[in-house]
Design an enzyme around this catalytic site. Structure first.
Site, PDB file in Angstrom:
ATOM      1  N   PRO A  75      66.731  22.188  16.483  1.00 38.62           N
ATOM      2  CA  PRO A  75      66.255  22.186  17.874  1.00 38.62           C
ATOM      3  C   PRO A  75      67.306  22.639  18.871  1.00 38.62           C
ATOM      4  O   PRO A  75      68.440  22.154  18.874  1.00 38.62           O
ATOM      5  CB  PRO A  75      65.875  20.719  18.112  1.00 38.62           C
ATOM      6  CG  PRO A  75      65.469  20.239  16.765  1.00 38.62           C
ATOM      7  CD  PRO A  75      66.418  20.919  15.814  1.00 38.62           C
ATOM      8  N   CYS A  76      66.896  23.578  19.727  1.00 37.78           N
ATOM      9  CA  CYS A  76      67.844  24.145  20.679  1.00 37.78           C
ATOM     10  C   CYS A  76      67.811  23.452  22.041  1.00 37.78           C
ATOM     11  O   CYS A  76      68.746  23.568  22.819  1.00 37.78           O
ATOM     12  CB  CYS A  76      67.564  25.638  20.867  1.00 37.78           C
ATOM     13  SG  CYS A  76      65.925  25.993  21.538  1.00 37.78           S
ATOM     14  N   GLN A  77      66.739  22.715  22.335  1.00 36.27           N
ATOM     15  CA  GLN A  77      66.600  22.139  23.680  1.00 36.27           C
ATOM     16  C   GLN A  77      67.781  21.265  24.111  1.00 36.27           C
ATOM     17  O   GLN A  77      68.179  21.294  25.278  1.00 36.27           O
ATOM     18  CB  GLN A  77      65.295  21.341  23.792  1.00 36.27           C
ATOM     19  CG  GLN A  77      64.049  22.199  23.776  1.00 36.27           C
ATOM     20  CD  GLN A  77      63.524  22.400  22.366  1.00 36.27           C
ATOM     21  OE1 GLN A  77      64.259  22.243  21.392  1.00 36.27           O
ATOM     22  NE2 GLN A  77      62.252  22.746  22.250  1.00 36.27           N
ATOM     23  N   PHE A  79      70.791  21.739  23.743  1.00 38.72           N
ATOM     24  CA  PHE A  79      71.946  22.556  24.073  1.00 38.72           C
ATOM     25  C   PHE A  79      71.609  23.709  25.004  1.00 38.72           C
ATOM     26  O   PHE A  79      72.484  24.423  25.451  1.00 38.72           O
ATOM     27  CB  PHE A  79      72.563  23.125  22.784  1.00 38.72           C
ATOM     28  CG  PHE A  79      72.751  22.089  21.715  1.00 38.72           C
ATOM     29  CD1 PHE A  79      73.701  21.097  21.853  1.00 38.72           C
ATOM     30  CD2 PHE A  79      71.958  22.095  20.583  1.00 38.72           C
ATOM     31  CE1 PHE A  79      73.876  20.131  20.875  1.00 38.72           C
ATOM     32  CE2 PHE A  79      72.127  21.133  19.599  1.00 38.72           C
ATOM     33  CZ  PHE A  79      73.090  20.151  19.744  1.00 38.72           C
TER      34      PHE A  79
END
Length: 515
Positions: A75-77, A79
């Protein structure tokens, strides 16, 4: 060789597909918890990826699964610049990296490939990426591509070491992302030092040169934005500029560039669409009122991109799913809303870039395995025989990996395994093999073959053992049927029917056995 992968935080399978396009990777297990994304994944790959990688149940399943490469677009959210940037403090998403690390520690795959947003590199003043690299390098014992160690033993890397942009891999989208590729030191030992390359920075493949090549013609009127909304976007952009910010809506094919490209498409949809508007006038649209809109459609020919166009920007449409007959088989499950399509594509990866990364990984595997093979060949060329322990010590690898390496060369016909158990030896293949005895038992059998009858004293002399130890050895060989006692302190040879083994078989027929 076909390497087996597991696909974690799988989304709709972009990373998996990129690896599979090389023809050298096959996926064996997947994990995705988003219901809509899992439905699309199942629709595309005919496999249900619904698994929670944070659960102990799934981790046990991974342990029981034989695989080579772990893939994860975690998951990128936590960062992302778009989100709150909580990083590892995000208890539901940021900590997933540590669950991935847990899986790596339990299974030790050959290699790991991770994808995340560009901001991962700078998040929390660089502490986030520092934690990830130290976890991989120090705790899990993996060599991260692009990371060097300076004279003080500190890890050195930069944004350019880890960030690559979709625009240089055949697609017209400015999409910088962080990519982490790492190889197991436990499996490859000292050969790992040969991996001093950087991740590929571009490819020669061109799928679409610019935005103009990905556009659909005569799109549905619903993609044209309302005049009131366009006016709001204009005011918002003016306000941002006054405040010193460069953000705002963007019509990407009106920049005056010969080959215009798109801005990053995003999982959040909204800002990704606003910064990728299209100028494409259509008769009968201006002033038209659509159900659900507060104002009429704009008179400037401005519309959003369609999901199909986003699919092209990521390589899903027009590239990754073209079958042998040239038909594009990519589609979403029936009933998938446009908003879900935007979200799933924006949250995925650029498949041509991933394919290039997969090809690079294959090259690294070839370098590592060829180096290991050469070391073992040198052992075979310069020694009458050698053992698995010799390979382990020379390459600094574990017993299991040494066994795989030796079996590979046996299967190629380059080595022969000439004995088993504690006395296992390996030699270079040749038709007529005549090895000197290696183990204590082999030396006793050789002595009997030469003298027909031997004494306890004879064995003490050749093995340099005490009388007591010699008695134990000879008694054991008598009990196992390898020799027989003819009188007190005297021994001769004896074939054992149930095993059909004697000295002559040991030193002739069995020497030619292969696994």
């Amino acid at each position: 060789m076909v390497y087996k992968t597991i696909d974690l935080c799988a989304g709709i399978g972009g990373i998996r597909k990129g690896f599979e396009l090389t023809g050298s990777f096959k996926n064996v297990l997947s994990a995705e918890i988003d219901t809509a994304a899992a439905a699309t994944y199942k629709h595309l790959f005919k496999e249900d990826p619904t698994n929670d990688l944070t659960s102990e149940e799934f981790k046990k399943k991974v342990v029981e699964t034989e695989y080579d490469v772990l893939l994860a677009g975690f998951p990128c959210q936590p960062f992302s610049r778009i989100g709150e940037q909580l990083g590892f403090r995000d208890t539901t998403r940021g900590t997933i990296f540590f669950d991935i690390a847990d899986i790596i520690s339990r299974t030790n795959p050959r290699a790991v490939f991770l994808e995340n947003v560009e901001n991962l590199v700078s998040h929390d003043k660089g502490n986030t990426i520092k934690t990830i690299i130290k976890t991989l390098e120090d705790e899990l014992e993996y060599r991260v591509i692009g990371v060097l160690v300076n004279e003080n033993g500190e890890y050195e890397y930069s944004r350019s070491s880890l960030v690559r942009n979709t625009r240089y891999f055949g697609l017209p989208q400015n999409r910088p992302r962080a990519y982490i590729m790492a190889f197991s030191k436990k499996k490859y030992g000292k050969a790992i030092k040969l991996l001093n390359q950087q991740l590929p920075e571009s490819s020669n493949e061109i799928i679409y040169r610019d935005i103009n090549e990905i556009l659909e013609n005569n799109v549905d009127d619903k993609y044209y934005i309302a005049q009131g909304y366009l006016d709001t976007l204009k005011k918002h952009k003016i306000r941002n500029h006054k405040n010193g910010n460069g953000f705002g809506y963007c019509v990407v094919n009106m920049k005056g560039e010969e080959h215009p490209i798109a801005n990053t498409i995003l999982a959040t949809g909204g800002s990704g669409k606003e910064r990728n508007l299209i100028y494409q006038p259509k008769d009968g649209v201006a002033g038209k009122m659509l159900k659900g809109r507060k104002t009429v459609l704009n008179s400037e020919g401005i519309r959003t991109m369609t999901p199909t166009e986003w699919g092209r920007l990521q390589g899903f449409v027009g590239y990754a799913f073209i079958d042998e007959d040239g038909n594009d088989t990519f589609s979403f499950p029936e009933g998938t809303t446009d908003e879900q399509k935007y979200k799933q594509l924006g949250n995925s990866v650029s498949i041509p870039l991933i394919r290039t990364m997969a090809e690079f990984m294959l090259n690294c595997f070839n370098i590592l395995e060829e180096q290991q093979d050469d070391v073992v060949r040198a052992l075979a060329n310069n020694n009458e025989f050698f053992t698995k322990r010799d390979v382990m010590d020379l390459l600094d690898i574990k017993s299991a990996q040494a066994g795989v390496l030796l079996k590979r060369l046996i299967d190629k016909g380059e080595l022969i395994r000439v004995s088993r158990g504690k006395t296992t030896r390996y030699v270079k293949y040749r038709e007529h093999l005549n090895l000197s005895p290696y183990s204590q038992k082999e030396k006793v059998l050789k002595l009997i073959n030469d003298k027909k009858i031997i004494t306890n004293k004879d064995v003490q002399t050749i093995l340099e053992m005490t009388s007591g130890s010699t008695n134990v050895l000879l008694s054991c060989m008598v009990k196992e049927g390898e020799i027989k006692r003819v009188s007190r302190g005297k021994y001769t040879s004896k074939c054992v029917e149930k095993k059909n083994v004697c000295y002559k078989r040991t030193f002739n027929a069995r020497e030619k056995e292969k696994d």
